[in-house]
Each structure stands twice: as C-alpha cells, then as structure tokens.
Design an enzyme around this catalytic site. Sequence first.
Site, PDB file in Angstrom:
ATOM      1  N   TYR A  52       0.861  -1.195   0.000  1.00 26.68           N
ATOM      2  CA  TYR A  52       0.000   0.000   0.000  1.00 26.68           C
ATOM      3  C   TYR A  52       0.886   1.230   0.000  1.00 26.68           C
ATOM      4  O   TYR A  52       1.799   1.342   0.824  1.00 26.68           O
ATOM      5  CB  TYR A  52      -0.893   0.024   1.244  1.00 26.68           C
ATOM      6  CG  TYR A  52      -2.351  -0.108   0.892  1.00 26.68           C
ATOM      7  CD1 TYR A  52      -2.969   0.855   0.091  1.00 26.68           C
ATOM      8  CD2 TYR A  52      -3.109  -1.180   1.332  1.00 26.68           C
ATOM      9  CE1 TYR A  52      -4.303   0.732  -0.260  1.00 26.68           C
ATOM     10  CE2 TYR A  52      -4.441  -1.316   0.990  1.00 26.68           C
ATOM     11  CZ  TYR A  52      -5.043  -0.351   0.188  1.00 26.68           C
ATOM     12  OH  TYR A  52      -6.358  -0.466  -0.170  1.00 26.68           O
ATOM     13  N   GLU A  54      -0.416   4.749  -0.452  1.00 23.93           N
ATOM     14  CA  GLU A  54      -1.255   5.950  -0.635  1.00 23.93           C
ATOM     15  C   GLU A  54      -0.425   7.202  -0.412  1.00 23.93           C
ATOM     16  O   GLU A  54       0.328   7.294   0.558  1.00 23.93           O
ATOM     17  CB  GLU A  54      -2.429   5.923   0.343  1.00 23.93           C
ATOM     18  CG  GLU A  54      -3.527   4.972  -0.111  1.00 23.93           C
ATOM     19  CD  GLU A  54      -4.566   4.754   0.970  1.00 23.93           C
ATOM     20  OE1 GLU A  54      -4.203   4.734   2.156  1.00 23.93           O
ATOM     21  OE2 GLU A  54      -5.745   4.581   0.616  1.00 23.93           O
ATOM     22  N   ASP A 199      -5.790  14.610 -24.899  1.00 22.74           N
ATOM     23  CA  ASP A 199      -5.853  13.205 -24.496  1.00 22.74           C
ATOM     24  C   ASP A 199      -5.095  12.438 -25.582  1.00 22.74           C
ATOM     25  O   ASP A 199      -5.619  12.161 -26.649  1.00 22.74           O
ATOM     26  CB  ASP A 199      -7.307  12.747 -24.407  1.00 22.74           C
ATOM     27  CG  ASP A 199      -7.417  11.251 -24.110  1.00 22.74           C
ATOM     28  OD1 ASP A 199      -6.383  10.564 -24.112  1.00 22.74           O
ATOM     29  OD2 ASP A 199      -8.555  10.779 -23.895  1.00 22.74           O
ATOM     30  N   THR A 226      -3.185   7.012 -21.948  1.00 21.34           N
ATOM     31  CA  THR A 226      -3.011   5.641 -21.482  1.00 21.34           C
ATOM     32  C   THR A 226      -1.533   5.304 -21.682  1.00 21.34           C
ATOM     33  O   THR A 226      -0.816   6.015 -22.390  1.00 21.34           O
ATOM     34  CB  THR A 226      -3.848   4.643 -22.305  1.00 21.34           C
ATOM     35  OG1 THR A 226      -3.519   4.834 -23.687  1.00 21.34           O
ATOM     36  CG2 THR A 226      -5.334   4.852 -22.106  1.00 21.34           C
ATOM     37  N   LYS A 229      -1.135   1.651 -25.218  1.00 21.99           N
ATOM     38  CA  LYS A 229      -1.452   1.550 -26.652  1.00 21.99           C
ATOM     39  C   LYS A 229      -0.131   1.685 -27.433  1.00 21.99           C
ATOM     40  O   LYS A 229       0.725   0.828 -27.295  1.00 21.99           O
ATOM     41  CB  LYS A 229      -2.487   2.608 -27.012  1.00 21.99           C
ATOM     42  CG  LYS A 229      -3.787   2.492 -26.191  1.00 21.99           C
ATOM     43  CD  LYS A 229      -4.798   3.505 -26.665  1.00 21.99           C
ATOM     44  CE  LYS A 229      -5.817   3.896 -25.640  1.00 21.99           C
ATOM     45  NZ  LYS A 229      -6.903   3.040 -25.376  1.00 21.99           N
ATOM     46  N   ARG A 235      -1.117  -1.694 -18.807  1.00 19.54           N
ATOM     47  CA  ARG A 235      -2.420  -1.044 -18.857  1.00 19.54           C
ATOM     48  C   ARG A 235      -2.494   0.009 -17.748  1.00 19.54           C
ATOM     49  O   ARG A 235      -2.337  -0.322 -16.569  1.00 19.54           O
ATOM     50  CB  ARG A 235      -3.469  -2.140 -18.621  1.00 19.54           C
ATOM     51  CG  ARG A 235      -4.834  -1.924 -19.119  1.00 19.54           C
ATOM     52  CD  ARG A 235      -5.498  -3.257 -19.410  1.00 19.54           C
ATOM     53  NE  ARG A 235      -5.037  -3.714 -20.706  1.00 19.54           N
ATOM     54  CZ  ARG A 235      -5.462  -3.211 -21.864  1.00 19.54           C
ATOM     55  NH1 ARG A 235      -6.385  -2.286 -21.895  1.00 19.54           N
ATOM     56  NH2 ARG A 235      -4.983  -3.651 -23.001  1.00 19.54           N
TER      57      ARG A 235
HETATM   58  C1  LIG Z   1      -8.582   8.693 -26.372  1.00 22.08           C
HETATM   59  C2  LIG Z   1      -8.810   7.743 -25.248  1.00 22.08           C
HETATM   60  N1  LIG Z   1      -8.898   8.218 -23.998  1.00 22.08           N
HETATM   61  C3  LIG Z   1      -9.105   7.416 -22.944  1.00 22.08           C
HETATM   62  C4  LIG Z   1      -9.241   6.060 -23.102  1.00 22.08           C
HETATM   63  C5  LIG Z   1      -9.569   5.210 -21.903  1.00 22.08           C
HETATM   64  O1  LIG Z   1      -8.529   4.407 -21.512  1.00 22.08           O
HETATM   65  P1  LIG Z   1      -8.786   3.134 -20.553  1.00 22.08           P
HETATM   66  O2  LIG Z   1      -9.447   2.104 -21.386  1.00 22.08           O
HETATM   67  O3  LIG Z   1      -7.425   2.782 -20.056  1.00 22.08           O
HETATM   68  O4  LIG Z   1      -9.676   3.610 -19.430  1.00 22.08           O
HETATM   69  C6  LIG Z   1      -9.139   5.506 -24.376  1.00 22.08           C
HETATM   70  C7  LIG Z   1      -9.262   4.031 -24.552  1.00 22.08           C
HETATM   71  O5  LIG Z   1      -9.707   3.503 -25.476  1.00 22.08           O
HETATM   72  C8  LIG Z   1      -8.931   6.377 -25.478  1.00 22.08           C
HETATM   73  O6  LIG Z   1      -8.858   5.896 -26.728  1.00 22.08           O
END
Ligand SMILES: Cc1ncc(COP(=O)(O)O)c(C=O)c1O
Length: 420
Positions: A52, A54, A199, A226, A229, A235
């Site tokens: 843990y 935190e 994002d 993320t 990918k 993950r």
């Molecule tokens: C642009 C985008 N943002 C956020 C996410 C969410 O990621 P996660 O599946 O790890 O929650 C994805 C996943 O497909 C994504 O393509």
Amino acid sequence: MYDAIKKQDKELFAALEGEETREREGLELIPSENYVSKAVREAQGSILTNKYAEGYPGRRYYGGQEFTDQAEAFAIERVKKLFGASFANVQPHSGANANIGMYFALLQPGDTVLGMDLSHGGHLTHGHPVTYITKFFNFVRYKMKDVETGEIDYDDMLAVAKAHKPKIILAGFSAYSRELDYAKFVAIAREVGAYAVIDAAHIAGLIAGKAAKNPFDYGFDIMTSTTHKTLRGPRGGIILTRESEELAKKIDKAIFPGLQGGPLMHVIAAKAVAFSEALHPSFQTYAAQILTNAKAMEAVFKANNVRMLGGGTSNHLILADVFGSLAIPGKVAEKVLDTVGITLNKNVIADDTRSPMDPSGIRFGTPAITTRGFTEKESTRVAELMLQALQGKDDEVTLKAVHQEIKDLCAKFPIPDTFV
Ligand SMILES: Cc1ncc(COP(=O)(O)O)c(C=O)c1O
C-alpha cells in the site's frame, strides 16, 4: 511460464494458455493494443503488488516506502523526459481515470468542456451521455469540416468556444486518422480563457518516438494518456503538466485522495520500465515504422477503392467504410476477419447511418504488427489478405487459404520478448 498457476488453478491456466496461443497465432490489428516486453510483464507481476503506498513519493500515509518511492520516482522522471513535461502523475489506474482526474482538477460542477464529437472520433470519456462525468460537467462539440480529408472545422470550434465559454478545449481521439493543428487549438483556448488539454492515449507512442508532433511544443497545458497503446507499456494512465506547478498540485489531489485509493505500485514499476524502453533510440525507429506500415495498408485500400474516413491516414490507424464500399457491415467484417486470425473492431464512422452496435466501419492499425517486426512488405500483404477475406467471405476455400497465410506470417514473426 505460469508454473505456479498451472499447479494451483487448472481452469485459469487453461484460459491463459488459450490467450497465449491466440496472441501467438493471430494478427492483432486493434489500434489500441500492443505487446509489452517481458521486462514490463515481470515488473507488473512483481512483489510491489503487495504494498500500500497511498500518497506520493516522500509523502505517504504508510511506512516501508523506500522501494515504492524509488519505483514511482523512476516512472515520473522518465515520463517527464519522454514528453518534455515539468510534472507527471503516474498513478491513474487507466486512461478513463486520468481523464476523470483531469476534469475534477480543472473544473467546477457545471463547467463546460469543448471536445471532439464522439461519432467523429472522440472517446467515451470526452462526454458520452452514458458516462457519469456528464452528470457533473457540460460537454459541447467540434467536428470535422470535411470527413473526406479529416480537416477539423476550426472556425466552428472558435464559434462554439465563444458561445459556450468552455474551461477546457480537449484535443485527442480514439478513431481519427489525421494529425491535429495544435497551434489552432491553443489559440482558441487562449482566446476564450480555457485550458488546452490533449488526451494523447492513442498517439502517445508516436509523440514519444518523435513520429508525431508534441502538443506541449505548441503550448498545451495538460496531456493525459493511457500507457498501453502505442506507448507499449502496462495497462494504465498518466497525466502530464507542461509548466504550471499549481495545476500539477491540483491534479495530484484530484487523483489521490480525490478519485483513487492506493496506487498500483506494480503497474507503476511496469510503467517505469516501459518509459525507459521508449527513451531508447530504437523506439523512434519503431514509431516511424508504425506510420510507414499504416501508409502501406492505406495504399492497398485506396487502390481497391475502399473509402477511408479522412481520406486515409497520417497516424497508426485507419477507419474504413466497409459498408459503403463493399456492402459489408462492420460487424460482419469483424467476424469474417476473426475467422481468418485477424482481430480488429467494428466502428461507427462520421455521420454513420447505421447503429453503434451495427455500424458501417472497421477500425484497424499497425502498433502491434509493427512490434512483431512487420515492415511495409508484410503490412501490404496483410491489407491484401483482409480484402481477399472480405470479398471472399462466403467462400470456404479462400478463407482457409487466407487463414493459413496469416498463421505462416505469425510463425515467421514471433512476438518478441525484448525491444532494447
Ligand atoms: C482517447 C482515449 N482516452 C481514454 C481512453 C480510456 O482508456 P482506458 O481504457 O485505459 O480507461 C481511451 C481508450 O480507449 C482512449 O482511446
């Protein structure tokens, strides 16, 4: 592999073995998937899962943190270097959590976000009505001006921004195949007093590998992503801040204690490993090859008059209108390709006339096959085989032959264990 599980849990062992075979003998074309190194998997399966932690390095709620602090500090320093950020939070359990944490850090309930229309490529976490964030925040949209070129309608974006006064202008997507004009996003954000947020979940590996522009170079304030990918890590999620310590502090608070409890230290350790791999010069070769391979696939689809949204691709993915071009719904195409060992997903296309569960398109990409070592030659062949299977979907002999060739390709290009 899995020796202890084999002894202890035969059912789960069988499932893991099945997945090993599926990944080994089939081609992964889902553009949000990849294969991680053995080192990433070792870190993710490591002893750090017991702890843990935190809080943040040097500021934890429990004792015994000398090694967790080291692992998290490695991840933070490496990812900052990779993207040119001043601050990094590596604790989000996923991309969705990274986005939710970012919203709660930057917004008050009732505030507005201007993001990409979901049917034009935006993600669920960019304000789909099925998500809880829409109970707290208001989402307005920009779209492509021309779905055949993929050009975003920046004039309309500015008009919507002026009308709705968003606090965040959100760039980024899950199903869009062109590069964004980051300078325009930032100019619009500055004009209406909004934060510019990207994002980068899909393209983080391309940015890290210098095969795509870095939004921070254009003045974006925050980058969420993320790590699993194109970035080829475990993950999970990250939130990076270009410059402002005040924003970074708000983000840290929003993730813990705002949204999550104990960080997944084993995953953070695996992120640290993946970031060091992405800092290696070989990652730039990988990122460039992802694009070259996508272009090779685009050429085959173009030559066969298959309509691609945005007219083709400038990144790692292609959205093909298989219903419009081949009279095959996306759902059927996904299934046919599954039977020949090619995994991809059905996808809505911009202004789709069909339903999200039975859309017109398929989405596929090159990050995983490039990790396997495919070059233009193999990528071209895969695209040809995809079209052969789709056009011969009712012919057993054709499907069998395509499946055999896919298996042979997979055998020739085994999934590697190391990349550096
Ligand atoms: C642009 C985008 N943002 C956020 C996410 C969410 O990621 P996660 O599946 O790890 O929650 C994805 C996943 O497909 C994504 O393509």
